[in-house]
Design an enzyme around this catalytic site. Structure first.
Site, mmCIF file in Angstrom:
data_model
loop_
_atom_site.group_PDB
_atom_site.id
_atom_site.type_symbol
_atom_site.label_atom_id
_atom_site.label_comp_id
_atom_site.label_asym_id
_atom_site.label_seq_id
_atom_site.Cartn_x
_atom_site.Cartn_y
_atom_site.Cartn_z
ATOM 1 N N ASP A 168 0.882 -1.171 0.000
ATOM 2 C CA ASP A 168 0.000 0.000 0.000
ATOM 3 C C ASP A 168 0.918 1.219 0.000
ATOM 4 O O ASP A 168 1.708 1.403 0.935
ATOM 5 C CB ASP A 168 -0.879 0.024 1.258
ATOM 6 C CG ASP A 168 -1.965 -1.045 1.214
ATOM 7 O OD1 ASP A 168 -2.402 -1.391 0.104
ATOM 8 O OD2 ASP A 168 -2.360 -1.543 2.282
ATOM 9 N N ASP A 177 -13.525 -2.721 -2.109
ATOM 10 C CA ASP A 177 -13.421 -2.468 -0.668
ATOM 11 C C ASP A 177 -14.851 -2.470 -0.148
ATOM 12 O O ASP A 177 -15.649 -1.608 -0.525
ATOM 13 C CB ASP A 177 -12.788 -1.102 -0.387
ATOM 14 C CG ASP A 177 -11.355 -1.013 -0.896
ATOM 15 O OD1 ASP A 177 -10.681 -2.066 -0.932
ATOM 16 O OD2 ASP A 177 -10.903 0.092 -1.252
#
Length: 250
Positions: free
Chosen positions: A11, A130
């Site tokens: 990330d 998500d």
């Protein structure tokens, strides 16, 4: 049983690898080029790079960083963040990505899935989702988990498969960074509904969680970040453990 994959995830925020809990409280986790090289050498099956603030900040993924990571690894490489049009896909594939992950842009413009599949092939198009379990079921979120939508996880992934997505990368926001195991019930329901591979994300804390996500969650690949970044689980040891549990690993 098809061979299962172990996938570390970088990330990226401001050019550095970060990791949070439930998508907030980010902390530094190291240089992405060094981490990528280390994972490639340790036997990771793939590497995922997500520029986690690109959509929120309304900018493109860092092409130069993608190039530097790609030059240091010899495993399949998926890149996501701020990809809104075909030219972005072209740019990142030329920089060394093998697959492209789209999330917010696909929710806003579902035809992007069709276009990527048609122009570059379904194998290039990974739909990242998500989602959070709410009172109204599993809802999908935009902009790195900042904005709730009315899209249902199961309806949206089914639509994406029909549009040509080659894989689903499902991150449970409820489980992200908590290290209490993956969202196995939701994953198994997705696996029963879809015919394309599912990458599970959010919740890895110990080796048993990887075993469970493959056996109970029926996932094709397990993605994790902090347990790898901070050395809590070593990839060769994890693979050896999973083989011992009767799971076929790449």
């Amino acid at each position: 049983m098809l061979a299962k994959r172990i996938v570390p995830c970088l990330d990226i925020k401001d050019g550095q690898t970060v990791k949070g809990t439930n998508f907030v409280n980010l902390r530094q986790a190291g240089d992405p080029v060094e981490l990528g090289r280390a994972y490639s050498e340790q036997g990771a099956d793939e590497l995922v790079f997500l520029d986690i603030t690109a959509s929120h900040e309304g900018r493109k993924t860092f092409t130069e960083l993608v190039k530097r990571i790609a030059a240091n690894i010899n495993i399949p490489f998926t890149v996501g963040g701020g990809i809104n049009e075909l030219s972005d896909v072209d740019r990142l594939l030329n920089a060394g990505a093998d697959k492209i992950s789209i999330n917010s842009s696909a929710i806003r413009n579902p035809r992007l899935v069709d276009e990527i599949a048609k122009n570059f092939g379904s194998q290039v198009c990974v739909l990242a989702v998500d989602a959070k379990q709410t009172e109204n079921g599993w809802k999908c979120y935009l902009n790195g988990g900042r904005i709730e939508t009315d899209k249902d996880l199961f309806e949206w992934t089914k639509e994406a498969q029909e549009r040509g997505a080659g894989e689903i990368l499902f991150t449970s926001m409820n489980h992200d960074g908590v290290k209490a195991g993956y969202a196995n019930e939701a994953l198994a329901a997705l696996a029963d509904q879809l015919s394309i591979p599912i990458i599970a994300s959010g919740g890895a804390g110990c080796k048993e969680h990887f075993r469970d996500v493959f056996l109970q969650g029926k996932a094709d690949a397990a993605l994790a970040a902090s347990v790898f970044h901070f050395g809590e689980i070593k990839i060769p040891e994890l693979k050896s453990y999973l083989c011992g549990e009767g799971i076929t690993i790449r």
